[in-house]
Design a protein around this motif. Structure first.
Motif, PDB file in Angstrom:
ATOM      1  N   GLU A 193       0.806  -1.303   0.019  1.00  0.00           N
ATOM      2  CA  GLU A 193       0.111  -0.012  -0.076  1.00  0.00           C
ATOM      3  C   GLU A 193       0.788   1.087   0.039  1.00  0.00           C
ATOM      4  N   GLU A 209     -12.656   3.680 -12.119  1.00  0.00           N
ATOM      5  CA  GLU A 209     -11.425   3.224 -12.374  1.00  0.00           C
ATOM      6  C   GLU A 209     -11.068   1.814 -11.664  1.00  0.00           C
ATOM      7  N   THR A 210     -10.611   1.016 -12.416  1.00  0.00           N
ATOM      8  CA  THR A 210     -10.194  -0.366 -11.681  1.00  0.00           C
ATOM      9  C   THR A 210      -8.777  -0.469 -11.477  1.00  0.00           C
ATOM     10  N   GLY A 211      -8.507  -1.250 -10.313  1.00  0.00           N
ATOM     11  CA  GLY A 211      -7.088  -1.137  -9.907  1.00  0.00           C
ATOM     12  C   GLY A 211      -6.325  -2.477 -10.723  1.00  0.00           C
ATOM     13  N   GLN A 251      -3.948  -1.050 -14.272  1.00  0.00           N
ATOM     14  CA  GLN A 251      -4.935  -0.205 -13.986  1.00  0.00           C
ATOM     15  C   GLN A 251      -5.335   0.676 -15.222  1.00  0.00           C
ATOM     16  N   TYR A 302       1.375   1.578  -8.861  1.00  0.00           N
ATOM     17  CA  TYR A 302       0.222   1.041  -8.253  1.00  0.00           C
ATOM     18  C   TYR A 302       0.370  -0.383  -8.172  1.00  0.00           C
TER      19      TYR A 302
END
Lengths: 113, 111
Positions: free
Chosen positions: A44, B1-3, B26, B101
């Motif tokens: 994260e 918005e998809t991860g 993403q 991400y």
């Protein structure tokens, strides 16, 4: 070869206390990342620090970057149990990220009631 | 918005076999990086793909290879699996900025 060193590697502290995690790196860089990882989970993103003197704060966590000293710190204020996790710093050597991020070994933080 | 998504979640393979891991970036992200995280260690950079071309590689042997497709999804292939390949494999996508991400990872166990 870029080396990233974190200390301490293990930290057990009591709720309500303050502490600082240190991240030293060996070559010039102006991109420093802090991540949190819970057991069995992914990373994260906490902070991205992009310039000398950058300081960012989110809740009880504050991160800073000193590119001249090649040092970043993650300061925890009045720790609570929910902050128990492993914290990683990572450095981007540059080159548009094509060299990837180089991670430290992580600081395993346990916060006890 | 998809991860960022990865599949499978867990995988068990035998030494010497081959494995393919998958990552969906993403939405709109044209760059994907793969990392290997051994137990108790920080992630290590395997390689990066930008617009379907490998444009950076870490210290991993050629039996680690990858692909990126026109929709920017990606695969990591590992041939001739060794016990030390047991790890969490993470992909991360990015666009033009510094932020990466990370997906949830694939846990690979080699027996």
């Amino acid at each position: 070869e870029l080396k990233v060193e974190q200390n301490p590697l293990f930290l057990s502290m009591q709720e309500g206390k303050n502490y600082t995690i240190y991240c030293n790196y060996s070559t010039t860089s102006d991109r420093l990342y802090w991540y949190r990882q819970d057991p069995g989970k992914s990373l994260e993103s906490l902070f991205v620090l992009l310039s000398n003197g950058a300081v960012k704060q989110e809740g009880r966590l504050m991160a800073s970057l000193d590119t001249k000293a090649r040092l970043s710190t993650l300061h925890i204020t009045a720790a609570v149990h929910d902050l128990s996790a492993t914290y990683f710093c990572a450095v981007d050597k540059g080159g548009g990220g094509a060299d990837g991020l180089t991670f430290g070994k992580g600081t395993h933080l346990i916060i006890q009631p | 918005e998809t991860g960022v998504t990865q599949s499978p979640t867990h995988l068990i393979k035998t030494r010497g076999q081959q494995v393919t891991l998958r990552c969906s970036s993403q939405s709109g992200h044209n760059t994907v990086s793969w990392y290997q995280q051994a137990l108790g260690q920080g992630p290590q950079f395997i390689f990066q793909y930008y617009r379907e071309e490998e444009n950076g590689r870490g210290n991993f042997p050629p039996r680690f290879s990858g692909l990126q497709f026109p929709n920017y999804s990606s695969e990591l292939n590992v041939n001739a699996l060794e016990l030390d390949d047991s790890a969490l494999y993470l992909c991360a996508s990015s666009l033009s900025g510094p932020e990466q991400y990370f997906g949830p990872g694939t846990r690979l166990t080699v027996t």
